[in-house]
Write a protein that holds these residues in place. Sequence first.
Motif, PDB file in Angstrom:
ATOM      1  N   GLN A  92       0.944   1.401 -11.833  1.00  0.00           N
ATOM      2  CA  GLN A  92       1.769   1.004 -10.695  1.00  0.00           C
ATOM      3  C   GLN A  92       1.768   2.084  -9.616  1.00  0.00           C
ATOM      4  O   GLN A  92       1.692   1.777  -8.420  1.00  0.00           O
ATOM      5  CB  GLN A  92       3.198   0.708 -11.155  1.00  0.00           C
ATOM      6  N   ASP A  93       1.834   3.329 -10.037  1.00  0.00           N
ATOM      7  CA  ASP A  93       1.755   4.432  -9.075  1.00  0.00           C
ATOM      8  C   ASP A  93       0.418   4.421  -8.339  1.00  0.00           C
ATOM      9  O   ASP A  93       0.357   4.645  -7.117  1.00  0.00           O
ATOM     10  CB  ASP A  93       1.946   5.775  -9.786  1.00  0.00           C
ATOM     11  N   LEU A  94      -0.661   4.167  -9.084  1.00  0.00           N
ATOM     12  CA  LEU A  94      -1.990   4.089  -8.482  1.00  0.00           C
ATOM     13  C   LEU A  94      -2.045   2.956  -7.463  1.00  0.00           C
ATOM     14  O   LEU A  94      -2.605   3.112  -6.366  1.00  0.00           O
ATOM     15  CB  LEU A  94      -3.049   3.869  -9.569  1.00  0.00           C
TER      16      LEU A  94
ATOM     17  N   LYS B  19      -2.468   1.333  -1.993  1.00  0.00           N
ATOM     18  CA  LYS B  19      -1.998   0.424  -0.944  1.00  0.00           C
ATOM     19  C   LYS B  19      -1.554   1.211   0.286  1.00  0.00           C
ATOM     20  O   LYS B  19      -1.862   0.836   1.424  1.00  0.00           O
ATOM     21  CB  LYS B  19      -0.848  -0.417  -1.484  1.00  0.00           C
ATOM     22  N   ALA B  20      -0.825   2.316   0.061  1.00  0.00           N
ATOM     23  CA  ALA B  20      -0.349   3.132   1.175  1.00  0.00           C
ATOM     24  C   ALA B  20      -1.508   3.755   1.942  1.00  0.00           C
ATOM     25  O   ALA B  20      -1.397   4.015   3.155  1.00  0.00           O
ATOM     26  CB  ALA B  20       0.591   4.215   0.658  1.00  0.00           C
TER      27      ALA B  20
ATOM     28  N   PHE C 226      -9.191  -1.298  -4.188  1.00  0.00           N
ATOM     29  CA  PHE C 226      -8.092  -1.145  -5.138  1.00  0.00           C
ATOM     30  C   PHE C 226      -8.483  -1.666  -6.510  1.00  0.00           C
ATOM     31  O   PHE C 226      -8.219  -1.024  -7.529  1.00  0.00           O
ATOM     32  CB  PHE C 226      -6.853  -1.878  -4.639  1.00  0.00           C
ATOM     33  N   ALA C 227      -9.106  -2.839  -6.557  1.00  0.00           N
ATOM     34  CA  ALA C 227      -9.472  -3.434  -7.844  1.00  0.00           C
ATOM     35  C   ALA C 227     -10.429  -2.521  -8.606  1.00  0.00           C
ATOM     36  O   ALA C 227     -10.308  -2.362  -9.827  1.00  0.00           O
ATOM     37  CB  ALA C 227     -10.103  -4.804  -7.629  1.00  0.00           C
TER      38      ALA C 227
END
Length: 208
Positions: free
Chosen positions: A165-167, A172-173, A181-182
């Motif tokens: 989740q942090d990743l 995203k940021a 991302f994937a």
Amino acid sequence: MTNPPIPAQPPVLSAERLATAYTYAQYRQLIDELMAKDQTTGETQSPELTAYAKLNIQRMQRLDKKAELLPELQQALEAVEQTYAWLIITEGWCGDAAQIVPVLEKVAQASNGRISTHYLLRDENLDLMDQYLTNGGRAIPKLVVLHADTRTEAANWGPRPAEAQDLFLETKAAGATHEEFAEKLHGWYAQDKTRAIQQELLTLVRSM
């Protein structure tokens, strides 16, 4: 002075609705049958989603065969005394679900009948999904632990381990595309080999 009684917690869903959920085998069969028609779960269909779903089938097949429970998690499962229904909200096109759902199923199968699993598709159950939003979003998979006798909530978990989740939030940021991302996320899952998921499920099982 006596304290007022604590209101009884309502069931998360009715017995009839829980009975409509898929078993793991039925969920997998549904995804395979849709893939044979170049489709995936949900009303939205596109070549991109179908491609994701095809990769997800391969991921689930690999985890079904190769994922092994940590000894401490197996030990914690043996100490569970009550019975629980694990309600899992998911979709066939979701990459996180493909990495996590097989592990949830292995945990339940190792529980000596103390845990049963029940799979519901997110987009067909948005009223339930909207009770378990993550930062306002309908992120999946989502595990809702129910007391088997009352169908009241005992705990919930998801949509992914804290490190993943942090990743997600960091990527995203940084303005990464979905493809970027994937790639990072599934690389993380491959390197982690389900350890983070199992460690968090270990904490959950010990609280049950």
